[in-house]
Design an enzyme around this catalytic site. Structure first.
Site, PDB file in Angstrom:
ATOM      1  N   LEU A   1      -4.295  -7.296  -7.346  1.00 24.82           N
ATOM      2  CA  LEU A   1      -3.896  -8.404  -8.214  1.00 24.82           C
ATOM      3  C   LEU A   1      -5.055  -9.144  -8.857  1.00 24.82           C
ATOM      4  O   LEU A   1      -4.850  -9.977  -9.728  1.00 24.82           O
ATOM      5  CB  LEU A   1      -3.007  -9.380  -7.419  1.00 24.82           C
ATOM      6  CG  LEU A   1      -1.684  -8.759  -6.942  1.00 24.82           C
ATOM      7  CD1 LEU A   1      -0.868  -9.755  -6.140  1.00 24.82           C
ATOM      8  CD2 LEU A   1      -0.872  -8.242  -8.127  1.00 24.82           C
TER       9      LEU A   1
ATOM     10  N   HIS B   1       0.665   0.878 -13.566  1.00 26.03           N
ATOM     11  CA  HIS B   1       1.450  -0.297 -13.959  1.00 26.03           C
ATOM     12  C   HIS B   1       2.932   0.103 -13.941  1.00 26.03           C
ATOM     13  O   HIS B   1       3.283   1.163 -14.463  1.00 26.03           O
ATOM     14  CB  HIS B   1       1.028  -0.756 -15.357  1.00 26.03           C
ATOM     15  CG  HIS B   1       1.717  -2.004 -15.782  1.00 26.03           C
ATOM     16  ND1 HIS B   1       1.370  -3.247 -15.307  1.00 26.03           N
ATOM     17  CD2 HIS B   1       2.758  -2.205 -16.624  1.00 26.03           C
ATOM     18  CE1 HIS B   1       2.159  -4.161 -15.838  1.00 26.03           C
ATOM     19  NE2 HIS B   1       3.014  -3.556 -16.642  1.00 26.03           N
TER      20      HIS B   1
ATOM     21  N   ASP C   1      -4.425  -4.565 -18.271  1.00 26.10           N
ATOM     22  CA  ASP C   1      -3.454  -3.588 -18.794  1.00 26.10           C
ATOM     23  C   ASP C   1      -3.750  -3.074 -20.204  1.00 26.10           C
ATOM     24  O   ASP C   1      -2.852  -2.643 -20.906  1.00 26.10           O
ATOM     25  CB  ASP C   1      -2.027  -4.188 -18.781  1.00 26.10           C
ATOM     26  CG  ASP C   1      -1.587  -4.558 -17.368  1.00 26.10           C
ATOM     27  OD1 ASP C   1      -2.047  -3.899 -16.415  1.00 26.10           O
ATOM     28  OD2 ASP C   1      -0.800  -5.508 -17.223  1.00 26.10           O
TER      29      ASP C   1
ATOM     30  N   LEU D   1      -8.549  -9.479 -11.161  1.00 26.43           N
ATOM     31  CA  LEU D   1      -9.208  -8.795 -12.280  1.00 26.43           C
ATOM     32  C   LEU D   1     -10.481  -8.138 -11.740  1.00 26.43           C
ATOM     33  O   LEU D   1     -11.200  -8.733 -10.940  1.00 26.43           O
ATOM     34  CB  LEU D   1      -9.571  -9.843 -13.339  1.00 26.43           C
ATOM     35  CG  LEU D   1      -9.880  -9.360 -14.752  1.00 26.43           C
ATOM     36  CD1 LEU D   1      -8.703  -8.605 -15.364  1.00 26.43           C
ATOM     37  CD2 LEU D   1     -10.239 -10.551 -15.643  1.00 26.43           C
TER      38      LEU D   1
ATOM     39  N   GLU E   1       6.191   6.182  -9.369  1.00 29.06           N
ATOM     40  CA  GLU E   1       4.751   5.904  -9.204  1.00 29.06           C
ATOM     41  C   GLU E   1       4.168   6.831  -8.144  1.00 29.06           C
ATOM     42  O   GLU E   1       3.078   7.373  -8.298  1.00 29.06           O
ATOM     43  CB  GLU E   1       4.528   4.455  -8.762  1.00 29.06           C
ATOM     44  CG  GLU E   1       4.846   3.413  -9.811  1.00 29.06           C
ATOM     45  CD  GLU E   1       4.573   1.994  -9.318  1.00 29.06           C
ATOM     46  OE1 GLU E   1       3.524   1.751  -8.716  1.00 29.06           O
ATOM     47  OE2 GLU E   1       5.436   1.122  -9.521  1.00 29.06           O
TER      48      GLU E   1
ATOM     49  N   GLY F   1       0.785  -1.234   0.000  1.00 27.86           N
ATOM     50  CA  GLY F   1       0.000   0.000   0.000  1.00 27.86           C
ATOM     51  C   GLY F   1       0.815   1.281   0.000  1.00 27.86           C
ATOM     52  O   GLY F   1       0.327   2.318   0.446  1.00 27.86           O
ATOM     53  N   SER F   2       2.056   1.236  -0.547  1.00 26.39           N
ATOM     54  CA  SER F   2       2.819   2.488  -0.561  1.00 26.39           C
ATOM     55  C   SER F   2       2.183   3.503  -1.527  1.00 26.39           C
ATOM     56  O   SER F   2       2.230   4.715  -1.287  1.00 26.39           O
ATOM     57  CB  SER F   2       4.286   2.238  -0.914  1.00 26.39           C
ATOM     58  OG  SER F   2       4.407   1.809  -2.249  1.00 26.39           O
ATOM     59  N   ASN F   3       1.558   3.018  -2.599  1.00 26.05           N
ATOM     60  CA  ASN F   3       0.854   3.954  -3.500  1.00 26.05           C
ATOM     61  C   ASN F   3      -0.359   4.564  -2.806  1.00 26.05           C
ATOM     62  O   ASN F   3      -0.625   5.759  -2.949  1.00 26.05           O
ATOM     63  CB  ASN F   3       0.424   3.244  -4.788  1.00 26.05           C
ATOM     64  CG  ASN F   3       1.542   3.228  -5.815  1.00 26.05           C
ATOM     65  OD1 ASN F   3       1.893   4.269  -6.367  1.00 26.05           O
ATOM     66  ND2 ASN F   3       2.123   2.069  -6.054  1.00 26.05           N
TER      67      ASN F   3
ATOM     68  N   ASN G   1      -5.692   2.424 -13.005  1.00 23.95           N
ATOM     69  CA  ASN G   1      -4.652   1.534 -12.469  1.00 23.95           C
ATOM     70  C   ASN G   1      -3.284   2.156 -12.725  1.00 23.95           C
ATOM     71  O   ASN G   1      -3.122   2.985 -13.613  1.00 23.95           O
ATOM     72  CB  ASN G   1      -4.732   0.173 -13.177  1.00 23.95           C
ATOM     73  CG  ASN G   1      -3.724  -0.825 -12.648  1.00 23.95           C
ATOM     74  OD1 ASN G   1      -3.512  -0.918 -11.438  1.00 23.95           O
ATOM     75  ND2 ASN G   1      -3.084  -1.578 -13.539  1.00 23.95           N
TER      76      ASN G   1
HETATM   77  C1  GRF Z   1       3.312  -1.112  -7.633  1.00 17.21           C
HETATM   78  O1  GRF Z   1       4.546  -1.310  -8.262  1.00 17.21           O
HETATM   79  C2  GRF Z   1       2.233  -1.001  -8.681  1.00 17.21           C
HETATM   80  O2  GRF Z   1       2.659  -0.420  -9.861  1.00 17.21           O
HETATM   81  C3  GRF Z   1       1.894  -2.423  -8.929  1.00 17.21           C
HETATM   82  O3  GRF Z   1       1.984  -3.037  -7.665  1.00 17.21           O
HETATM   83  C4  GRF Z   1       2.880  -2.321  -6.835  1.00 17.21           C
HETATM   84  C5  GRF Z   1       2.131  -1.963  -5.586  1.00 17.21           C
HETATM   85  O4  GRF Z   1       2.930  -1.418  -4.597  1.00 17.21           O
HETATM   86  N1  GRF Z   1       0.659  -2.530  -9.640  1.00 17.21           N
HETATM   87  P1  GRF Z   1       2.277  -0.826  -3.258  1.00 17.21           P
HETATM   88  O5  GRF Z   1       1.397  -1.917  -2.647  1.00 17.21           O
HETATM   89  O6  GRF Z   1       1.496   0.386  -3.622  1.00 17.21           O
HETATM   90  O7  GRF Z   1       3.444  -0.524  -2.369  1.00 17.21           O
END
Ligand code: GRF
Length: 234
Positions: free
Chosen positions: A89, A108, A149, A91, A178, A13-15, A106
């Protein structure tokens, strides 16, 4: 009115964290609020990050009926406007894609349409990039349709691949980008600055980008050349 955003995440969940922090920094001018974090994994780090910020969370049960999935129920319960996948992960089921057409996005960790598709996630993406000999990878934010994708690309940013890279070092460099690109895309889509044109055929919609356009001025052009020379060392 601000969009109510659901973030779907299977991992750390870093994003998610970078989106929460960006929206907080934007304050009153932000175009959305994270109103739900959903995961298919009960031990996903993303759920802890959400709980620490008092964002409602849900762990999704396995889909049983394809016409009415637990995800669709959760999105309806929380009156969600925009669905943001961040390391999710599974669909996205067809009922959600139908209802949220043009409102699912999303990120990628490579430059689509290369290095995407089924099975291309996590370190596998970065290993494939390195094995291909590509000198540039990057990040792609895109709309989501029913094929992995494939949806229309919203934004991309390049990241260099160095000869000394392994999948781990490349993943870390890409992830930093990202965290810069995705929160900004999320706010732009939440605010309607980037949308999809309507189309009857999935995959043929065009990106409608209403942000002011800009032209590269001649002096910026030469700065770009300078930067390219510096970056490539030639
Ligand atoms: C990221 O690299 C994203 O592009 C991919 O999965 C990873 C998720 O990282 N789809 P996080 O869980 O947000 O740290």
């Amino acid at each position: 009115m601000r969009s109510r955003i659901a973030i779907l995440a299977s991992g750390g969940g870093s994003n998610l964290q970078s989106i929460l922090e960006h929206l907080e920094r934007l304050g009153d001018v932000r175009c959305g609020d994270v109103a739900l974090v959903a995961s298919d994994r009960m031990n996903a780090g993303a759920l802890d990050r959400a709980a620490r910020r008092h964002v409602p969370t849900v762990v999704l049960a396995t889909d049983k009926a394809p016409d009415r999935t637990p995800l669709a129920d959760a999105l309806e319960t929380h009156a969600i406007d925009l669905v943001v996948l961040a390391g999710y992960l599974r669909l996205v089921p067809p009922d959600v894609i139908r209802k949220y057409a043009g409102r699912v996005i999303n990120i990628h960790p490579a430059l689509l349409p290369a290095f995407g598709g089924p099975g291309m996630y996590g370190q596998r993406v970065h290993r494939a990039v390195i094995e291909s000999g590509a000198r540039v990878s990057g990040v792609t934010a895109h709309f989501v349709d029913e094929v992995y994708d494939r949806g229309r690309i919203i934004a991309q940013w390049p990241v260099p691949v160095f000869p000394s890279d392994d999948a781990g070092t490349l993943a870390a460099r890409v992830l930093r980008v990202e965290h810069l690109v995705y929160p900004r895309v999320v706010d732009a889509v939440a605010g309607g600055r980037m949308t999809l044109s309507n189309s009857a055929t999935a995959g043929s919609e065009m990106l409608v980008d209403t942000r002011p356009s800009f032209t590269l001025l001649p002096h910026e052009d030469s700065r770009l050349a300078e930067n390219i020379e510096l970056a490539l060392g030639c």
